[in-house]
Every structure is written in C-alpha cells, then in structure tokens.
Design a protein around this motif. Structure first.
Motif, PDB file in Angstrom:
ATOM      1  N   TYR A 102      -4.635 -14.904 -28.222  1.00 54.84           N
ATOM      2  CA  TYR A 102      -4.368 -13.816 -27.269  1.00 54.84           C
ATOM      3  C   TYR A 102      -5.634 -13.469 -26.487  1.00 54.84           C
ATOM      4  O   TYR A 102      -5.597 -13.312 -25.259  1.00 54.84           O
ATOM      5  N   ASP A 103      -6.758 -13.361 -27.168  1.00 58.09           N
ATOM      6  CA  ASP A 103      -8.003 -12.982 -26.496  1.00 58.09           C
ATOM      7  C   ASP A 103      -8.463 -14.055 -25.516  1.00 58.09           C
ATOM      8  O   ASP A 103      -8.954 -13.738 -24.420  1.00 58.09           O
ATOM      9  N   LEU A 104      -8.307 -15.315 -25.890  1.00 52.93           N
ATOM     10  CA  LEU A 104      -8.655 -16.399 -24.965  1.00 52.93           C
ATOM     11  C   LEU A 104      -7.769 -16.342 -23.727  1.00 52.93           C
ATOM     12  O   LEU A 104      -8.244 -16.472 -22.591  1.00 52.93           O
ATOM     13  N   ALA A 105      -6.479 -16.145 -23.945  1.00 50.83           N
ATOM     14  CA  ALA A 105      -5.549 -16.083 -22.815  1.00 50.83           C
ATOM     15  C   ALA A 105      -5.828 -14.863 -21.935  1.00 50.83           C
ATOM     16  O   ALA A 105      -5.716 -14.938 -20.707  1.00 50.83           O
ATOM     17  N   LEU A 106      -6.200 -13.746 -22.543  1.00 50.42           N
ATOM     18  CA  LEU A 106      -6.524 -12.548 -21.771  1.00 50.42           C
ATOM     19  C   LEU A 106      -7.725 -12.793 -20.863  1.00 50.42           C
ATOM     20  O   LEU A 106      -7.778 -12.281 -19.731  1.00 50.42           O
ATOM     21  N   THR A 107      -8.681 -13.586 -21.323  1.00 54.43           N
ATOM     22  CA  THR A 107      -9.830 -13.940 -20.481  1.00 54.43           C
ATOM     23  C   THR A 107      -9.362 -14.661 -19.219  1.00 54.43           C
ATOM     24  O   THR A 107      -9.822 -14.363 -18.108  1.00 54.43           O
ATOM     25  N   LEU A 108      -8.432 -15.604 -19.371  1.00 54.83           N
ATOM     26  CA  LEU A 108      -7.896 -16.303 -18.200  1.00 54.83           C
ATOM     27  C   LEU A 108      -7.091 -15.356 -17.317  1.00 54.83           C
ATOM     28  O   LEU A 108      -7.209 -15.385 -16.089  1.00 54.83           O
ATOM     29  N   TRP A 109      -6.269 -14.508 -17.919  1.00 57.80           N
ATOM     30  CA  TRP A 109      -5.457 -13.546 -17.179  1.00 57.80           C
ATOM     31  C   TRP A 109      -6.340 -12.678 -16.288  1.00 57.80           C
ATOM     32  O   TRP A 109      -6.068 -12.491 -15.104  1.00 57.80           O
ATOM     33  N   ASN A 110      -7.411 -12.153 -16.866  1.00 59.09           N
ATOM     34  CA  ASN A 110      -8.314 -11.284 -16.098  1.00 59.09           C
ATOM     35  C   ASN A 110      -8.987 -12.042 -14.966  1.00 59.09           C
ATOM     36  O   ASN A 110      -9.182 -11.501 -13.871  1.00 59.09           O
ATOM     37  N   TYR A 111      -9.353 -13.289 -15.205  1.00 59.36           N
ATOM     38  CA  TYR A 111      -9.976 -14.089 -14.149  1.00 59.36           C
ATOM     39  C   TYR A 111      -9.009 -14.360 -13.004  1.00 59.36           C
ATOM     40  O   TYR A 111      -9.389 -14.289 -11.826  1.00 59.36           O
ATOM     41  N   ALA A 150     -12.987 -20.500 -22.502  1.00 61.14           N
ATOM     42  CA  ALA A 150     -11.669 -20.077 -22.972  1.00 61.14           C
ATOM     43  C   ALA A 150     -10.615 -21.111 -22.608  1.00 61.14           C
ATOM     44  O   ALA A 150      -9.715 -21.421 -23.412  1.00 61.14           O
ATOM     45  N   TYR A 151     -10.711 -21.659 -21.415  1.00 62.38           N
ATOM     46  CA  TYR A 151      -9.798 -22.725 -20.980  1.00 62.38           C
ATOM     47  C   TYR A 151      -9.871 -23.918 -21.944  1.00 62.38           C
ATOM     48  O   TYR A 151      -8.836 -24.425 -22.417  1.00 62.38           O
ATOM     49  N   GLU A 152     -11.075 -24.375 -22.235  1.00 63.08           N
ATOM     50  CA  GLU A 152     -11.232 -25.550 -23.104  1.00 63.08           C
ATOM     51  C   GLU A 152     -10.693 -25.278 -24.506  1.00 63.08           C
ATOM     52  O   GLU A 152     -10.074 -26.160 -25.124  1.00 63.08           O
ATOM     53  N   ALA A 153     -10.908 -24.061 -24.995  1.00 71.64           N
ATOM     54  CA  ALA A 153     -10.403 -23.721 -26.328  1.00 71.64           C
ATOM     55  C   ALA A 153      -8.876 -23.713 -26.341  1.00 71.64           C
ATOM     56  O   ALA A 153      -8.246 -24.161 -27.309  1.00 71.64           O
ATOM     57  N   LEU A 154      -8.259 -23.222 -25.288  1.00 72.13           N
ATOM     58  CA  LEU A 154      -6.797 -23.194 -25.220  1.00 72.13           C
ATOM     59  C   LEU A 154      -6.220 -24.605 -25.094  1.00 72.13           C
ATOM     60  O   LEU A 154      -5.181 -24.915 -25.674  1.00 72.13           O
ATOM     61  N   VAL A 155      -6.891 -25.467 -24.348  1.00 72.86           N
ATOM     62  CA  VAL A 155      -6.441 -26.860 -24.258  1.00 72.86           C
ATOM     63  C   VAL A 155      -6.497 -27.506 -25.641  1.00 72.86           C
ATOM     64  O   VAL A 155      -5.547 -28.191 -26.062  1.00 72.86           O
ATOM     65  N   ARG A 156      -7.590 -27.274 -26.367  1.00 71.29           N
ATOM     66  CA  ARG A 156      -7.705 -27.841 -27.718  1.00 71.29           C
ATOM     67  C   ARG A 156      -6.618 -27.293 -28.640  1.00 71.29           C
ATOM     68  O   ARG A 156      -6.170 -27.986 -29.560  1.00 71.29           O
ATOM     69  N   ALA A 157      -6.184 -26.057 -28.371  1.00 70.44           N
ATOM     70  CA  ALA A 157      -5.154 -25.438 -29.211  1.00 70.44           C
ATOM     71  C   ALA A 157      -3.742 -25.882 -28.825  1.00 70.44           C
ATOM     72  O   ALA A 157      -2.769 -25.441 -29.449  1.00 70.44           O
ATOM     73  N   GLY A 158      -3.629 -26.741 -27.821  1.00 73.45           N
ATOM     74  CA  GLY A 158      -2.327 -27.295 -27.474  1.00 73.45           C
ATOM     75  C   GLY A 158      -1.652 -26.686 -26.258  1.00 73.45           C
ATOM     76  O   GLY A 158      -0.508 -27.043 -25.948  1.00 73.45           O
ATOM     77  N   TYR A 159      -2.346 -25.812 -25.533  1.00 71.89           N
ATOM     78  CA  TYR A 159      -1.762 -25.180 -24.347  1.00 71.89           C
ATOM     79  C   TYR A 159      -2.047 -26.066 -23.124  1.00 71.89           C
ATOM     80  O   TYR A 159      -2.777 -25.688 -22.209  1.00 71.89           O
ATOM     81  N   ASN A 160      -1.486 -27.243 -23.139  1.00 73.86           N
ATOM     82  CA  ASN A 160      -1.829 -28.255 -22.154  1.00 73.86           C
ATOM     83  C   ASN A 160      -0.608 -28.815 -21.408  1.00 73.86           C
ATOM     84  O   ASN A 160      -0.704 -29.839 -20.727  1.00 73.86           O
TER      85      ASN A 160
END
Length: 219
Positions: A6-15, A203-213
């Motif tokens: 959630y926190d990683l995604a929130l970083t992208l949302w804010n950007y 945050a983008y790279e971490a989400l890609v590694r987590a499968g959000y690709n």
C-alpha cells in the motif's frame, strides 16, 4: 493488501497527481476510460461554470473493449446529459483508443471551430493526471492546459473502483504501467519529459518485483 505494498503504491499515486489549481477555460476535455466517475467530474465542472464546452474523447481502449460495446465517449456523454448538461454544449470524439489519440483526434475535431479554443481543463483518472498532461503538451503544445480528476484519496479510490472486474491490484498494476510510460514515452515522441524522483522509481521497481507488472509495455 499488506501495508508495504500500500505504501509503495501510495508513493506512485502521489507522484501521478499534479495538484493543479482550477481556473476558467474555453473547454473541458474529458479523457474517457473504464472509470465513469471521470465523466461525472467533467459534468460537475461544466455545471459549476468552469468552461462553456464539454468534450468527451474515447472510443474503446485496451481495458474497455472487453467491457463495453459502445464507445467510451458515448457512454460518458450520456452520463453528463443525465446530470443536466445541455446536449448543445457537448462534443464527442469516439474513435481514439489511447491518450495520444484522445488529444490528437480532439485537435482535429476542433480544427475548424471558431473562435479557436486556447485553454483546456483536462479531466482524467487520478493516477493518470501526469501522463495526460505530458501527452497533451507534446501533441498540442501551443494550448494552455491544466489537469484534474475525481477528488478521491487513494484509499477511497481503491475502495470504490468503478467496475467489478477491476480490482485494487489491477489499479496498482495500471499505475505501475503508467509510470513506465512516463519514463519511456518521451524518447518515442509521445510525451514531454517529466522528472521522476529516485524514491518514486524505487517504489516502481519494488512493485514490479512484487508482481504488479501486468500493464507494462515490452522494451
């Protein structure tokens, strides 16, 4: 969804948010999609008097062609009519299938219009504000543009996503894909460049590694 994701995604949302201040314009340009609240936001802005013309742009895109049989713009315009926007104040562009075409085909639609429109309020999904701005400035650089979206927090958006077939994980994957496009599309001539802070890219790279690709484009 766990808190680290959630926190990683929130970083992208804010950007992705630009936080532009609204000001009166010649037209409101709604970039259509699966999210019908974007139509509602555009209609609300018209009814509040921010511009005298409401334009809906969208055919069927990657997501909506599996959801609907009619063009996005036709469905969005019907929502605006039901909210009280006069039909004579609506223009429809119903052939575009991506953000670049939204702007280009709208530009072509308006080419013969007099007086010429100079200022636009673009309405888009919250996590596509920045990419819409960068695309508009590339395709139609001589015009003035500000961008807005439905006024939801990230948590509200995930709790109220607009179609039963689109989960919070899907939304995050789309945000990840949009950030990749913000990075890669300027070199292709699709958008103007946008700075990406290191923490946003991490945050983008971490989400890609987590499968959000699922919405990434091939290199």
């Amino acid at each position: 969804m766990n808190k680290p994701i959630y926190d990683l995604a929130l970083t992208l949302w804010n950007y992705h948010h630009l936080n532009h201040t609204l000001r009166p314009a010649d037209a409101i340009l709604v970039l259509c999609s699966h999210d019908v609240r974007v139509a509602q936001r555009g209609a609300e802005l018209f009814l509040e008097g921010w511009a005298p013309l409401l334009i809906f742009s969208g055919g069927l895109g990657v997501i909506t062609r599996s959801m609907w049989s009619e063009p996005e713009a036709e469905l969005f315009a019907r929502i605006a009519l039901e909210m009280g926007v006069p039909a004579e104040c609506i223009l429809i562009e119903n052939q575009s299938s991506n953000t670049g075409e939204n702007v280009l085909f709208t530009r072509q639609l308006l080419a013969e219009r007099q007086p010429e429109l100079e200022t636009f309020i673009v309405v888009q999904k919250p996590y596509m504000e920045r990419r819409s701005f960068a695309t508009f400035r590339q395709v139609w650089p001589e015009k003035q543009v500000i961008v807005t979206s439905p006024q939801d927090s990230f948590e509200e958006y995930l709790n109220k996503y607009s179609h039963p077939g689109l989960s919070p994980d899907d939304v995050i994957s789309i945000m990840v894909g949009d950030l990749q496009r913000i990075k890669d599309y300027p070199d292709k001539g699709f958008q103007i460049p946008q700075p990406i802070p290191d923490e946003v890219w991490a945050a983008y790279e971490a989400l890609v590694r987590a499968g959000y690709n699922r919405h990434l484009i091939s290199a």
